[in-house]
Design a protein around this motif. Structure first.
Motif, mmCIF file in Angstrom:
data_model
loop_
_atom_site.group_PDB
_atom_site.id
_atom_site.type_symbol
_atom_site.label_atom_id
_atom_site.label_comp_id
_atom_site.label_asym_id
_atom_site.label_seq_id
_atom_site.Cartn_x
_atom_site.Cartn_y
_atom_site.Cartn_z
ATOM 1 N N ASP A 130 0.812 -1.084 -0.017
ATOM 2 C CA ASP A 130 0.076 0.052 -0.116
ATOM 3 C C ASP A 130 0.664 1.219 -0.017
ATOM 4 O O ASP A 130 0.538 2.249 0.397
ATOM 5 C CB ASP A 130 -1.081 0.103 1.264
ATOM 6 N N GLN A 132 1.670 3.512 -2.603
ATOM 7 C CA GLN A 132 1.175 4.632 -3.006
ATOM 8 C C GLN A 132 0.010 5.344 -2.054
ATOM 9 O O GLN A 132 -0.209 6.508 -2.369
ATOM 10 C CB GLN A 132 0.625 4.379 -4.454
ATOM 11 N N ILE A 157 1.205 -8.618 -0.768
ATOM 12 C CA ILE A 157 1.407 -9.002 0.587
ATOM 13 C C ILE A 157 2.014 -10.168 0.690
ATOM 14 O O ILE A 157 1.584 -11.401 0.886
ATOM 15 C CB ILE A 157 -0.103 -9.176 1.250
ATOM 16 N N TYR A 188 7.857 -13.986 7.927
ATOM 17 C CA TYR A 188 7.804 -14.550 6.374
ATOM 18 C C TYR A 188 9.069 -14.430 5.837
ATOM 19 O O TYR A 188 9.269 -15.032 4.738
ATOM 20 C CB TYR A 188 6.463 -13.975 5.474
ATOM 21 N N LEU A 225 -4.665 -7.104 19.501
ATOM 22 C CA LEU A 225 -4.295 -7.481 18.039
ATOM 23 C C LEU A 225 -4.361 -8.982 17.869
ATOM 24 O O LEU A 225 -4.160 -9.802 16.710
ATOM 25 C CB LEU A 225 -3.188 -7.012 17.479
ATOM 26 N N GLU A 228 -1.315 -13.712 16.676
ATOM 27 C CA GLU A 228 -0.565 -13.548 15.412
ATOM 28 C C GLU A 228 0.052 -12.385 14.954
ATOM 29 O O GLU A 228 0.508 -12.159 13.984
ATOM 30 C CB GLU A 228 -1.373 -14.298 14.464
ATOM 31 N N HIS A 229 -0.542 -11.129 15.707
ATOM 32 C CA HIS A 229 0.020 -9.734 15.239
ATOM 33 C C HIS A 229 0.516 -9.097 16.605
ATOM 34 O O HIS A 229 0.817 -7.824 16.515
ATOM 35 C CB HIS A 229 -1.189 -8.911 15.063
ATOM 36 N N PHE B 116 -8.296 -5.339 15.312
ATOM 37 C CA PHE B 116 -8.519 -5.470 13.967
ATOM 38 C C PHE B 116 -9.989 -5.520 13.662
ATOM 39 O O PHE B 116 -10.602 -6.311 14.639
ATOM 40 C CB PHE B 116 -7.653 -6.303 13.219
ATOM 41 N N ILE B 194 -2.850 -14.231 9.345
ATOM 42 C CA ILE B 194 -1.810 -13.967 8.658
ATOM 43 C C ILE B 194 -2.118 -14.299 7.115
ATOM 44 O O ILE B 194 -2.688 -15.414 6.892
ATOM 45 C CB ILE B 194 -0.672 -14.585 8.901
ATOM 46 N N VAL B 195 -2.180 -13.265 6.296
ATOM 47 C CA VAL B 195 -2.613 -13.495 4.784
ATOM 48 C C VAL B 195 -2.014 -14.699 4.118
ATOM 49 O O VAL B 195 -0.867 -14.843 4.139
ATOM 50 C CB VAL B 195 -2.245 -12.094 4.149
ATOM 51 N N GLY B 229 -5.821 -10.341 -2.539
ATOM 52 C CA GLY B 229 -4.517 -9.835 -1.772
ATOM 53 C C GLY B 229 -3.443 -11.040 -1.692
ATOM 54 O O GLY B 229 -2.200 -10.642 -1.666
ATOM 55 N N ALA B 230 -3.883 -12.101 -1.357
ATOM 56 C CA ALA B 230 -3.003 -13.308 -1.176
ATOM 57 C C ALA B 230 -2.775 -13.886 -2.449
ATOM 58 O O ALA B 230 -1.752 -14.727 -2.323
ATOM 59 C CB ALA B 230 -3.581 -14.272 -0.280
ATOM 60 N N GLY B 260 -6.631 -5.719 -2.199
ATOM 61 C CA GLY B 260 -5.935 -6.241 -1.196
ATOM 62 C C GLY B 260 -5.452 -5.113 -0.343
ATOM 63 O O GLY B 260 -4.695 -4.307 -0.758
ATOM 64 N N MET B 261 -6.134 -4.997 0.873
ATOM 65 C CA MET B 261 -6.048 -4.091 1.775
ATOM 66 C C MET B 261 -6.279 -2.585 0.798
ATOM 67 O O MET B 261 -7.547 -2.588 0.422
ATOM 68 C CB MET B 261 -4.429 -3.871 2.287
ATOM 69 N N GLY B 262 -5.328 -1.791 0.585
ATOM 70 C CA GLY B 262 -5.658 -0.471 -0.063
ATOM 71 C C GLY B 262 -5.201 -0.585 -1.499
ATOM 72 O O GLY B 262 -5.507 0.437 -2.195
ATOM 73 N N THR B 263 -4.815 -1.752 -2.177
ATOM 74 C CA THR B 263 -4.172 -1.813 -3.205
ATOM 75 C C THR B 263 -5.143 -2.733 -4.123
ATOM 76 O O THR B 263 -5.543 -3.604 -3.849
ATOM 77 C CB THR B 263 -2.757 -2.313 -3.387
ATOM 78 N N ARG B 267 -3.147 -2.996 -9.819
ATOM 79 C CA ARG B 267 -1.754 -2.667 -9.418
ATOM 80 C C ARG B 267 -0.991 -3.876 -8.722
ATOM 81 O O ARG B 267 0.282 -3.980 -8.684
ATOM 82 C CB ARG B 267 -1.968 -1.494 -8.209
#
Lengths: 437, 413
Positions: A130, A132, A157, A188, A225, A228-229, B116, B194-195, B229-230, B260-263, B267
């Motif tokens: 993300d 941009q 991602i 990752y 969170l 996992e976060h 979240f 996790i994605v 996104g994934a 994917g999130m904000g994308t 893109r």
């Protein structure tokens, strides 16, 4: 089928393109070269034992990055157009906020450091998810609009791939910056980060690999969170050789450390606290690169408390800094008097034992407010180093306030038991001051 | 003269032992007869429809554009059979999903829910369609966008909202939060933070399903859902390779909500046709806003995978309404309503009653969730270790916290 045999057959057919005697001569020459090489290898001296350590970092830990030479003229010319007006406008805006006293939040401070360094050195690139859109904290804000979508690139991602990709850029002459949207996602890319740390030494010093990873993460009280976060990624990477590991919890430190880390010719990772990215504004020490191997005394215990044996050294980092500064008034107001030397561990690796030693020579007691688990954490490493190197300065065992070895739960009622906070620190100070052998 | 009873559905005829092959002509005439059986004489379809019974079979036509396939030898038919009872069940579930997500968001804005929050409003037809194409013997795993799948697989609005609020009556006892819902009894494996991480895990579920089935017999399938996104992650390619190599009963579900999130997918993806990304693995893309289309596509994928022919890539083209705030695709609730009205399956009043009841039910659930207690601190240490007898106790050689050495002001106070 043996490719050499195939070659020989084809070459010596077709009316003797190569005669069989010339083939024999070539084979004999190759054999002789290899034999000579084997003899050379056998006779060669082993490398000096310190070589691996010497090659750990291309830039020594005490490098002053303010003295780094400006990039050369030819480096400055780039086939990719830069919207210089746009980036200078943003830089000017951010600098004015620092200069007029308003200050910047951590996210904006990093944005300023990155834009300044990208303008200074055309070899600097940046990658983020993300990107941009400014990612989560405006760290890469306006980079793509200024430097173009290839030099400032949106990532998918998939941290494993884009950390590895940055490694390739770094080896191939560029200076990549990678933002992890949350530092935990770096899990990752563990293989890639390990590889990054090994690059300089394993290649015999041939490849400098100037990778900078920045990421907000960690565990704050009441963060919610989930397991996992909330992992302490800073703890997981402590053991990677060749990696410089720093933390910052204020805009000023984030700015200065980021500038240094970007100019550093080896891999480095800068951790920030996920809950403090946008809440406090502080002015910056503009244009100054800060050392990557120093921690910082935020609050010094009074001479009176030292003399009456009521002072404790507290080492902490990331969210712990906020917790400790919150606890400070209570600690100062405790009946019987107590005070702390509060030291922020800006450099997790290499560790600044000198500053810790200076403090322990005054207080003789140590608490580590640690944002990692009991098993395998940062606090465990620091505690061991202190016990080994500064044992005689200690009047009590090192007290370590670490997270329990339990998956960080979501509900706040349970989370507050796992993640140690201001009230835990106050209690620990009292316990340490009352410690009887 | 018209018959007074509607002809049997294909499924009903099969039960009675009829052969499927000879019945194409019978199906067509059954369809014609159904049309004649509708009330005639100028009655508007929007009034109370008394002629249609709860279980009367109705054939609904779908758009040809609802499906696309990749290397698949069969095309999904552009029709689906349903009944009033069934369709209204779907509608009720989807209305409950919608209200649940709206209630979660409202609570989040009031900071009653923290951390979240990944909402599913706009995608209700995907979860509903999948659930009704599979059985609870089939395994299902998904991402963090999991509230509505929990609802489909045995969850309740109260259990979900209480979990989001971190209270002890939540389905996970407050330990999981928004991203971590599970239900072993109905083969629902979460709820993964996790994605993309859920995809190799889902492939493992498929492996177990194959392994426990006698060779040649029909296997339960496993479906894992991931997003656009994934979709470009390496681990998905890795998992799909092994699923194909071992002919696992696996459905790689792709909930393509185009961000994917904000994308945007523009893109992020050099190939935006995710259902083709399996290369030699067959793929189906379906209109994710039509619950019947989703169900039919999923049934087709399940047939292929369960028979041991290997995995299928199943892409649902959908849209998440809340965060993107752009309803670029039609609302799945509205599409279901239109199906019901246009095929005289239910009346406007009946649909409205369901919608309002869902609202009432979720609001009541929200109040109960809010009133519940947070979990006791001792819960922190349960379900981590089991002792040698399988009791929820740490083995004696594990030094647990609160043993007197560690400091916890929370415990002391």
């Amino acid at each position: 089928m043996d490719p050499l045999v195939i070659f020989e057959d084809k070459a010596s057919s077709n009316d003797g393109l190569l005669s069989s005697s010339s083939l024999e001569t070539a084979k004999a020459e190759a054999k002789a070269v290899v034999k000579a090489a084997v003899d050379f290898a056998k006779k060669s001296e082993p490398p000096k034992p310190t070589l691996a350590k010497d090659l750990e970092y291309p830039d020594a830990p005490d490098t002053d990055y303010n003295l780094k030479p400006e990039p050369s003229e030819e480096a400055s010319s780039s086939p990719h157009p830069v919207d210089v007006e746009l980036v200078k406008e943003r830089i000017a805006f951010l600098r004015s906020r620092s200069e007029d006293g308003t200050g910047l939040v951590v996210g904006d401070a990093l944005n300023l450091a990155i834009l300044e360094e990208m303008l200074r050195d055309p070899k600097t690139t940046i990658h983020a998810e993300d990107l941009q859109a400014g990612s989560s904290y405006d760290i890469p804000k306006l980079t793509q609009q200024s430097f173009g979508p290839l030099r400032a690139a949106d990532e998918i991602i998939d941290e494993g791939h884009f950390i590895g990709k940055a490694l390739g850029e770094g080896m191939n002459g560029y200076r990549p910056i990678v933002e992890l949207m949350n530092s935990n996602f770096g899990i990752y890319g563990m293989a890639e980060l390990s590889s990054a740390g090994n690059t300089y030494a394993t290649t015999g010093g041939q490849f400098k690999m100037p990778l900078t990873v920045v990421g907000a993460g960690g565990t704050a009280p009441n963060q919610a969170l989930g397991a996992e976060h909330s992992q302490p990624f800073h703890a997981y990477v402590m053991g990677i050789p060749g990696l410089k590991i720093c933390t910052a919890s204020s805009a000023e430190m984030a700015y200065g450390l980021a500038k240094s880390m970007i100019r550093d010719d080896g891999p480095g990772i800068l951790f920030l606290p996920v809950k403090n990215m946008k809440d406090q504004k502080t002015p910056l020490n503009l244009d100054t690169c800060l050392p990557l191997n120093k921690c910082r005394l935020i609050h010094e215990a009074s001479q009176k408390s030292v003399d009456s044996n009521k002072a404790v050294t507290v080492l902490t980092y990331l969210h712990g800094v906020r917790e400790a500064t919150t606890a400070l008034p209570e600690i100062l107001n405790t009946a019987g008097g107590s005070d702390i030397d509060l030291i922020e561990l800006h450099s997790l690796k290499p560790l600044d034992m000198a500053t810790i030693r200076t403090s322990l020579e005054r207080t003789h007691k140590l608490i580590i407010l640690d944002e990692s688990t009991m098993s395998g954490g940062v606090g465990a490493t620091v505690s061991a180093a202190v016990s080994e190197q500064l044992y005689d300065l200690l009047d009590a065992p090192v007290k370590r306030l670490a997270m329990d070895d339990a998956p960080v739960p979501y509900a706040s009622s349970m989370e507050k038991a796992v993640v140690k906070r201001a009230v835990d620190l106050q209690l620990a100070v009292q316990q340490l001051l009352n410690y009887q052998i | 003269r018209l018959p007074t009873e509607p002809p049997l559905l294909p499924a009903q005829r099969k039960e009675q032992g009829a052969s499927p092959k000879t019945d194409d002509a019978a199906d067509r005439s059954a369809l014609m007869l159904r049309r004649f059986l509708r009330p005639c004489g100028g009655q508007s379809v929007r009034r109370q429809s008394t002629a249609v019974q709860e279980s009367t079979a109705v054939q609904v036509s779908l758009e040809p554009g609802d499906f696309a396939t990749h290397r698949l030898d069969r095309q999904p038919e552009a029709v689906a059979w349903t009944s009033k009872g069934e369709l209204l069940d779907y509608y009720k579930l989807m209305c409950t999903m919608r209200r649940l997500e709206m209630a979660s968001f409202a609570a989040y804005q009031k900071r009653q829910v923290r951390g979240f929050l990944h909402l599913y409003d706009g995608q209700e037809a995907v979860a509903t369609g999948i659930q009704h194409a599979l059985t609870n013997d089939d395994s299902w795993i998904t991402s963090y966008r999991c509230h509505c799948i929990m609802l489909a697989r045995g969850g309740t609005p109260e259990g979900i909202l209480a979990e989001l609020m971190g209270n002890e009556t939540g389905h996970m006892g407050g330990k999981g939060g928004s991203m971590h819902f599970y239900n072993k009894a109905q083969n629902y494996y979460g709820g993964q933070g996790i994605v993309g991480a859920q995809v190799p895990v889902g492939t493992g579920l498929a492996f177990a399903n194959k392994y426990k089935t006698a060779p040649g017999a029909t296997m339960p399938v496993a479906i894992s859902c991931h997003g656009d996104g994934a979709a470009n992650q390496g681990q998905i390619a890795e998992a799909s390779n092994m699923a194909m190599l071992w002919k696992l009963p696996m459905i790689f579900g792709i909930e393509n909500n185009h961000y994917g999130m904000g994308t945007s997918t523009k893109r992020s993806s050099s190939n935006p046709d995710y259902y083709t990304m399996g290369n030699l693995i067959p793929g189906i893309r379906v209109n994710g806003q039509n619950v019947l289309a989703v169900r039919e596509a999923t049934k087709l994928a399940k047939e292929h995978a369960a028979a041991g022919r290997g995995p299928v890539y199943l892409e649902f083209s959908t849209c998440r309404f809340n965060v993107t705030r752009m309803r670029t695709l039609p609302c799945p609730l509205k599409i279901t309503k239109d199906i019901a009205l246009n095929n005289a399956i239910a009346s406007k009043d009946e649909l409205e009653a369901i919608r309002l009841q869902a609202r009432v039910d979720v609001e009541a659930a929200c109040e109960r969730a809010k009133a519940a207690q947070p979990p006791a601190q001792a819960e922190l240490l349960t379900n981590i270790y089991l002792d040698d007898d399988g009791k929820d106790e740490p083995p004696s050689y594990i030094r647990m916290p609160f043993s007197g050495d560690s400091v916890s002001a929370a415990e002391q106070q």
